[in-house]
Design a protein around this motif. Structure first.
Motif, PDB file in Angstrom:
ATOM      1  N   THR A 123       0.812  -1.220   0.000  1.00 38.65           N
ATOM      2  CA  THR A 123       0.000   0.000   0.000  1.00 38.65           C
ATOM      3  C   THR A 123       0.849   1.276   0.000  1.00 38.65           C
ATOM      4  N   GLY A 124       2.157   1.138  -0.252  1.00 32.67           N
ATOM      5  CA  GLY A 124       2.990   2.339  -0.389  1.00 32.67           C
ATOM      6  C   GLY A 124       4.247   2.301   0.449  1.00 32.67           C
ATOM      7  N   LEU A 125       5.114   3.284   0.159  1.00 35.23           N
ATOM      8  CA  LEU A 125       6.380   3.402   0.893  1.00 35.23           C
ATOM      9  C   LEU A 125       6.145   4.140   2.222  1.00 35.23           C
ATOM     10  N   ALA A 126       7.174   4.129   3.067  1.00 34.64           N
ATOM     11  CA  ALA A 126       7.032   4.733   4.402  1.00 34.64           C
ATOM     12  C   ALA A 126       7.373   6.226   4.390  1.00 34.64           C
ATOM     13  N   ASP A 127       6.740   6.968   5.302  1.00 35.41           N
ATOM     14  CA  ASP A 127       7.055   8.394   5.477  1.00 35.41           C
ATOM     15  C   ASP A 127       8.309   8.567   6.327  1.00 35.41           C
ATOM     16  N   ALA A 128       8.519   7.628   7.248  1.00 37.35           N
ATOM     17  CA  ALA A 128       9.669   7.753   8.159  1.00 37.35           C
ATOM     18  C   ALA A 128      10.099   6.386   8.662  1.00 37.35           C
ATOM     19  N   VAL A 129      11.404   6.279   8.927  1.00 36.75           N
ATOM     20  CA  VAL A 129      11.940   5.126   9.651  1.00 36.75           C
ATOM     21  C   VAL A 129      12.475   5.670  10.972  1.00 36.75           C
ATOM     22  N   VAL A 130      11.954   5.155  12.062  1.00 38.15           N
ATOM     23  CA  VAL A 130      12.380   5.570  13.398  1.00 38.15           C
ATOM     24  C   VAL A 130      13.303   4.472  13.920  1.00 38.15           C
ATOM     25  N   SER A 131      14.556   4.829  14.171  1.00 33.82           N
ATOM     26  CA  SER A 131      15.521   3.798  14.529  1.00 33.82           C
ATOM     27  C   SER A 131      15.994   3.922  15.974  1.00 33.82           C
ATOM     28  N   GLY A 132      15.897   2.814  16.688  1.00 37.66           N
ATOM     29  CA  GLY A 132      16.440   2.732  18.045  1.00 37.66           C
ATOM     30  C   GLY A 132      17.723   1.923  18.063  1.00 37.66           C
ATOM     31  N   LEU A 133      18.277   1.647  16.890  1.00 43.37           N
ATOM     32  CA  LEU A 133      19.492   0.831  16.799  1.00 43.37           C
ATOM     33  C   LEU A 133      20.697   1.614  17.323  1.00 43.37           C
ATOM     34  N   GLY A 134      21.673   0.893  17.837  1.00 36.38           N
ATOM     35  CA  GLY A 134      22.906   1.555  18.273  1.00 36.38           C
ATOM     36  C   GLY A 134      23.834   1.750  17.090  1.00 36.38           C
ATOM     37  N   LEU A 135      23.440   2.589  16.133  1.00 39.59           N
ATOM     38  CA  LEU A 135      24.189   2.753  14.864  1.00 39.59           C
ATOM     39  C   LEU A 135      25.638   3.166  15.073  1.00 39.59           C
ATOM     40  N   LEU A 136      25.843   4.057  16.053  1.00 38.65           N
ATOM     41  CA  LEU A 136      27.171   4.646  16.268  1.00 38.65           C
ATOM     42  C   LEU A 136      28.240   3.579  16.498  1.00 38.65           C
ATOM     43  N   SER A 137      27.855   2.511  17.215  1.00 34.13           N
ATOM     44  CA  SER A 137      28.869   1.519  17.591  1.00 34.13           C
ATOM     45  C   SER A 137      29.047   0.419  16.535  1.00 34.13           C
ATOM     46  N   LEU A 138      28.318   0.516  15.427  1.00 33.87           N
ATOM     47  CA  LEU A 138      28.410  -0.546  14.407  1.00 33.87           C
ATOM     48  C   LEU A 138      29.536  -0.263  13.419  1.00 33.87           C
ATOM     49  N   PRO A 139      30.120  -1.343  12.840  1.00 27.63           N
ATOM     50  CA  PRO A 139      31.115  -1.128  11.784  1.00 27.63           C
ATOM     51  C   PRO A 139      30.475  -0.429  10.580  1.00 27.63           C
ATOM     52  N   ARG A 140      31.313   0.311   9.830  1.00 25.57           N
ATOM     53  CA  ARG A 140      30.809   1.115   8.709  1.00 25.57           C
ATOM     54  C   ARG A 140      29.975   0.282   7.724  1.00 25.57           C
ATOM     55  N   ALA A 141      30.451  -0.950   7.407  1.00 19.42           N
ATOM     56  CA  ALA A 141      29.753  -1.771   6.418  1.00 19.42           C
ATOM     57  C   ALA A 141      28.333  -2.105   6.887  1.00 19.42           C
ATOM     58  N   LEU A 142      28.193  -2.356   8.181  1.00 17.59           N
ATOM     59  CA  LEU A 142      26.864  -2.688   8.716  1.00 17.59           C
ATOM     60  C   LEU A 142      25.986  -1.435   8.775  1.00 17.59           C
ATOM     61  N   GLN A 143      26.596  -0.302   9.146  1.00 19.21           N
ATOM     62  CA  GLN A 143      25.850   0.970   9.118  1.00 19.21           C
ATOM     63  C   GLN A 143      25.287   1.183   7.715  1.00 19.21           C
ATOM     64  N   LYS A 144      26.173   0.962   6.731  1.00 19.23           N
ATOM     65  CA  LYS A 144      25.779   1.222   5.341  1.00 19.23           C
ATOM     66  C   LYS A 144      24.611   0.315   4.942  1.00 19.23           C
ATOM     67  N   SER A 145      24.705  -0.958   5.278  1.00 19.42           N
ATOM     68  CA  SER A 145      23.627  -1.838   4.806  1.00 19.42           C
ATOM     69  C   SER A 145      22.315  -1.548   5.525  1.00 19.42           C
ATOM     70  N   ILE A 146      22.381  -1.130   6.804  1.00 17.24           N
ATOM     71  CA  ILE A 146      21.132  -0.779   7.517  1.00 17.24           C
ATOM     72  C   ILE A 146      20.520   0.500   6.932  1.00 17.24           C
ATOM     73  N   VAL A 147      21.369   1.493   6.686  1.00 21.41           N
ATOM     74  CA  VAL A 147      20.838   2.770   6.180  1.00 21.41           C
ATOM     75  C   VAL A 147      20.294   2.594   4.748  1.00 21.41           C
ATOM     76  N   GLU A 148      20.997   1.805   3.933  1.00 21.61           N
ATOM     77  CA  GLU A 148      20.475   1.533   2.580  1.00 21.61           C
ATOM     78  C   GLU A 148      19.120   0.823   2.666  1.00 21.61           C
TER      79      GLU A 148
END
Ligand SMILES: C[S@@+](CC[C@H](N)C(=O)[O-])C[C@H]1O[C@@H](n2cnc3c(N)ncnc32)[C@H](O)[C@@H]1O
Length: 214
Positions: A123-148
């Motif tokens: 029924t459509g794409l999202a208006d927002a993704v609200v993230s509670g993930l600990g992004l800061l502490s993740l390796p760059r490659a994992l950050q990239k795949s989550i954000v993509e």
């Protein structure tokens, strides 16, 4: 009156939520990335960054559901809220607490597949993704795949709302440039333990991108 979106059980009380959360942290501190659920001030700042008239939202890393609760209170319909939580015990808890919400036990990196399989995207794409993930502490490659993955389910003007315990953006400038994203700092929750800042990531518009690249 009982709220039909949640199960009124003692498991939902703040003390037992904190204990459940802390037990998961003991089992896997790096993945849980916080000792206790986010507080009210941080939750309010995260929700205040939702785009006006947002109605379709994805939440990543919901923990014990403090943001889930607030998203429903902000008027997001339960069937238009997709929650992805990796921890099986927290997923079971969320499923019980929010029976009408789409709560999936899965990895944020697989968000596109999860949202497709769940039918959320029909029924459509999202208006927002609200993230509670600990992004800061993740390796760059994992950050990239989550954000993509997050941007693969967002409308062109949609945003990723993320908190961080550090003073700077949890995504480094070179990764933002590589993904064509811009970062804006939102509010600062000084009463949170630990204090946290909210960041909002959006796509850089194509004409701005062309100007930067030429
Ligand atoms: C810092 S806690 C935040 C919980 C909650 N949003 C809050 O603010 O209280 C991070 C949560 O993300 C979940 N998580 C970690 N990595 C994940 C991943 N790759 N996909 C989905 N959830 C993940 C953890 O199990 C945990 O519940």
């Amino acid at each position: 009156m009982a709220d039909p979106q949640r199960t009124p059980s003692s498991a939902g009380k703040p003390g037992s939520q904190a204990w459940l959360f802390f037990r998961q942290w003991l089992k896997n501190p790096l993945r849980i990335a916080a000792l206790s659920p986010s507080g009210q001030q941080l939750t309010g700042l995260m929700i205040s960054e939702l785009p006006q008239r947002a109605s379709r939202v994805v939440e990543l890393g919901a923990g014990t559901g403090v943001f889930t609760h607030a998203l429903l209170d902000a008027g997001i319909p339960p069937d238009k809220l997709l929650v992805v939580e990796l921890n099986a015990e927290l997923h079971a808890y969320l499923h019980e607490q929010f029976p009408l919400v789409r709560v999936v036990n899965g990895n944020a990196t697989e968000l596109k597949d999860i949202a497709t399989r769940d039918g959320f995207l029909t029924t459509g794409l999202a208006d927002a993704v609200v993230s509670g993930l600990g992004l800061l502490s993740l390796p760059r490659a994992l950050q990239k795949s989550i954000v993509e993955a997050a941007f693969s389910v967002l409308k062109p003007e949609g945003c990723l709302i993320q908190f961080t315990y550090g003073p700077k953006s949890p995504l480094p400038p070179d990764l933002l440039a590589e993904l064509g994203l811009s970062a804006r700092r939102g509010g600062f929750a000084w009463r949170n333990v630990p204090p946290a800042s909210v960041f909002v990531f959006t796509r850089v518009r194509s004409e701005q991108l062309r100007a930067v690249r030429s």
